[in-house]
Design a protein around this motif. Structure first.
Motif, PDB file in Angstrom:
ATOM      1  N   ASP A 136      42.112 -32.103  -4.032  1.00 39.72           N
ATOM      2  CA  ASP A 136      42.002 -33.505  -3.659  1.00 39.72           C
ATOM      3  C   ASP A 136      43.127 -33.870  -2.707  1.00 39.72           C
ATOM      4  O   ASP A 136      44.181 -33.218  -2.671  1.00 39.72           O
ATOM      5  CB  ASP A 136      42.076 -34.400  -4.895  1.00 39.72           C
ATOM      6  CG  ASP A 136      40.908 -34.187  -5.838  1.00 39.72           C
ATOM      7  OD1 ASP A 136      39.798 -33.919  -5.339  1.00 39.72           O
ATOM      8  OD2 ASP A 136      41.120 -34.278  -7.063  1.00 39.72           O
ATOM      9  N   SER A 137      42.918 -34.920  -1.941  1.00 42.53           N
ATOM     10  CA  SER A 137      43.985 -35.419  -1.083  1.00 42.53           C
ATOM     11  C   SER A 137      45.159 -35.870  -1.943  1.00 42.53           C
ATOM     12  O   SER A 137      44.979 -36.519  -2.977  1.00 42.53           O
ATOM     13  CB  SER A 137      43.483 -36.589  -0.241  1.00 42.53           C
ATOM     14  OG  SER A 137      44.515 -37.090   0.591  1.00 42.53           O
TER      15      SER A 137
ATOM     16  N   THR B 209      40.117 -26.916   0.734  1.00 44.06           N
ATOM     17  CA  THR B 209      40.385 -25.909  -0.295  1.00 44.06           C
ATOM     18  C   THR B 209      41.744 -25.280  -0.030  1.00 44.06           C
ATOM     19  O   THR B 209      42.221 -25.233   1.111  1.00 44.06           O
ATOM     20  CB  THR B 209      39.315 -24.802  -0.312  1.00 44.06           C
ATOM     21  OG1 THR B 209      39.336 -24.104   0.945  1.00 44.06           O
ATOM     22  CG2 THR B 209      37.934 -25.373  -0.566  1.00 44.06           C
TER      23      THR B 209
ATOM     24  N   THR C  69      47.620 -33.907   2.274  1.00 42.36           N
ATOM     25  CA  THR C  69      46.941 -35.195   2.381  1.00 42.36           C
ATOM     26  C   THR C  69      45.910 -35.098   3.490  1.00 42.36           C
ATOM     27  O   THR C  69      46.203 -34.576   4.574  1.00 42.36           O
ATOM     28  CB  THR C  69      47.948 -36.315   2.698  1.00 42.36           C
ATOM     29  OG1 THR C  69      48.999 -36.288   1.723  1.00 42.36           O
ATOM     30  CG2 THR C  69      47.276 -37.675   2.676  1.00 42.36           C
TER      31      THR C  69
ATOM     32  N   THR D 250      32.457 -36.985   6.158  1.00 44.35           N
ATOM     33  CA  THR D 250      33.368 -36.676   5.049  1.00 44.35           C
ATOM     34  C   THR D 250      34.250 -35.493   5.422  1.00 44.35           C
ATOM     35  O   THR D 250      33.940 -34.719   6.338  1.00 44.35           O
ATOM     36  CB  THR D 250      32.594 -36.339   3.767  1.00 44.35           C
ATOM     37  OG1 THR D 250      31.770 -35.182   4.004  1.00 44.35           O
ATOM     38  CG2 THR D 250      31.729 -37.508   3.322  1.00 44.35           C
TER      39      THR D 250
ATOM     40  N   THR E 280      36.514 -32.394   3.313  1.00 46.30           N
ATOM     41  CA  THR E 280      36.917 -31.726   2.074  1.00 46.30           C
ATOM     42  C   THR E 280      37.919 -30.636   2.408  1.00 46.30           C
ATOM     43  O   THR E 280      38.072 -30.246   3.572  1.00 46.30           O
ATOM     44  CB  THR E 280      35.715 -31.120   1.337  1.00 46.30           C
ATOM     45  OG1 THR E 280      35.070 -30.164   2.199  1.00 46.30           O
ATOM     46  CG2 THR E 280      34.724 -32.199   0.929  1.00 46.30           C
TER      47      THR E 280
ATOM     48  N   GLU F 214      47.226 -33.680  -3.383  1.00 51.50           N
ATOM     49  CA  GLU F 214      47.483 -32.659  -4.392  1.00 51.50           C
ATOM     50  C   GLU F 214      48.540 -31.673  -3.907  1.00 51.50           C
ATOM     51  O   GLU F 214      48.639 -31.364  -2.719  1.00 51.50           O
ATOM     52  CB  GLU F 214      46.185 -31.922  -4.717  1.00 51.50           C
ATOM     53  CG  GLU F 214      46.277 -30.971  -5.894  1.00 51.50           C
ATOM     54  CD  GLU F 214      44.917 -30.453  -6.331  1.00 51.50           C
ATOM     55  OE1 GLU F 214      44.865 -29.321  -6.849  1.00 51.50           O
ATOM     56  OE2 GLU F 214      43.914 -31.178  -6.148  1.00 51.50           O
TER      57      GLU F 214
END
Length: 441
Positions: A300-301, A293, A280, A289, A291, A303
């Motif tokens: 995505d947060s 990987t 998260t 922002t 991001t 995931e």
């Protein structure tokens, strides 16, 4: 088995074609078989087809259709099953109907060969012909049950009718599997409701049932972790089953086929449900922002990522802003101003946030020139320009504090640290902070 660690489920699926096969030809085709070879035959007088075809039959042992070949000349016709799996207790049962007069005695002008292959159909072994049965009545339905346990492994089954100026031949209700049927050959009258006309062949007494309603296969039972009671209340007809509310642990699921005469051996598979690693991340406030990987793939947060994945978080400030601080699992690193944060070999669910601040508002005080070296380091870290440093804390990349010392100016002993990435936090005598990312070799 497909395991869903997040929802704590396991979706089982199994291939019934390998362990159970049945065809009573009620769909009017041979689609359930891998191959249908018509062969070179020529029909006899007033006959239709000198090869296997499906036709209606009022006296069919099961349903209203049968597989049939008319009589003719030079007949060599086959139906060949898809690959099947023989285990201990596997049998092959089928109904057959032909002429003793034309195919055994006084004429031996044709035979049905029931064959088996364990090399993909390159070679075939004959399991049975009607000649094995001794004397039988002309055009009376018989059921034969063969033991296949000597051929354990992957096989194909074939019904090969070879005839020249013989008689017609019919088969019906072919069943492959662990059906629990008694081995041997059993006869019945062409009038299925008249049990008094049933025959006895080779010493086996025919046990009558109504072949138009009898079905040996019922469904499947699913078991979990050796339980004696199946998970399903009734046998299921499908070939998938979703197990829900699983504990994070090692499990074993088992499936058995259910027949009116008993059950098959269980087939089992093991699987492990592991605590999911959920990543998260987000930005505190706005002004930029963030991001992420995992192993080079964007995520995505919220995931799930694989255990041991390498994470990289990239902060992108808006114009006029810069990174103010990072927070990992609740631990905040004020003064760590880099725009990239890496977490290697992640072992647990992790939450990362970043906060941005105006460039004009950044003030790292008297610790501007403080620097720890070497980087990467081994067993010691030396701090330069450290006269204003009163405390040093070392935190791993998931936010756990592994060293916390009152700094005296001496090199810091780091021999107890494992290889990995660390954040070194320096606290000044006036409360100011500065953070440096370092790597232990």
């Amino acid at each position: 088995v497909e395991v869903d660690n997040v929802n704590r489920t396991a979706l089982l699926s199994w291939n019934t074609g390998e362990q159970y096969f049945a065809d009573s030809f009620e769909d009017g085709t041979f689609d359930a078989w891998e191959e249908h070879i018509m062969g070179p035959g020529t029909p006899g007088d007033d006959q239709v087809n000198a090869f296997w075809y499906v036709k209606d039959a009022g006296n069919a042992p099961d349903g209203t259709k049968i597989a049939h070949s008319d009589w003719g000349y030079g007949i060599d016709t086959w139906i060949i099953s898809k690959p099947l799996l023989v285990t201990a207790g596997t049998t092959l049962s089928f109904w057959w109907n032909t002429s003793y007069y034309w195919h055994v005695s006084p004429y031996d002008n044709g035979d049905l060969h029931v064959k088996i292959s364990n090399d993909g159909g390159n070679s075939w072994t004959s399991l049975w012909t009607e000649n094995d049965e001794g004397t039988f009545n002309n055009f009376v339905w018989y059921e034969t049950v063969l033991d296949l346990s000597a051929y354990q492994g992957s096989v194909q089954i074939a019904f090969n009718f070879v005839s020249n100026d013989g008689a017609t031949y019919s088969i019906d209700n072919v069943v492959f599997g662990n059906s629990g049927k008694k081995l041997g050959t059993f006869a019945r009258s062409n009038a299925p409701s008249v049990i008094s006309n049933a025959k006895s062949v080779n010493g086996f007494n025919y046990e009558f049932f109504n072949p138009k309603t009898h079905k040996s296969f019922v469904g499947f039972n699913v078991y979990l972790d050796g339980a004696e009671t199946p998970l399903n209340a009734e046998p299921i007809e499908g070939t998938t089953y979703l197990i829900e509310d699983l504990a994070y642990d090692v499990h074993t699921a088992s499936v058995e086929a259910v027949y009116t005469t008993g059950v098959s051996n269980k087939v089992s598979i093991g699987f492990t449900l592991t605590q999911p690693i959920i990543i998260t991340y987000g930005v505190v406030g706005e002004n930029g922002t963030l991001t992420a990987t995992a192993d080079g793939n964007a995520i995505d947060s919220g995931e799930e990522v694989p255990f041991g994945a390498d994470l990289v978080f990239t902060a992108t400030p808006n114009s006029g802003y810069k990174v103010k601080e990072w927070t990992v699992n609740g631990s905040t690193f004020t003064g760590f101003l880099e725009t990239t944060l890496s977490i290697d070999d992640v072992q647990q669910s992790t939450t990362v946030t970043v906060e941005f601040d105006l460039i004009s508002g950044v003030n790292i005080g008297t610790l501007t020139d403080v620097k720890a070296y070497p980087n990467p380091f081994n067993d010691y870290i030396t701090v330069s320009n450290s006269t204003m440093v009163k405390r040093v804390t070392v935190t791993n990349i998931i936010g756990q504090t592994v060293l916390d010392i009152n700094y005296t100016g001496e090199p810091i002993n780091t021999s107890v640290l494992s290889t990995g990435v660390y954040l070194i936090s320096f606290e000044g005598i006036n409360g100011e902070r500065m953070v440096q990312k370092m790597i232990k070799k």
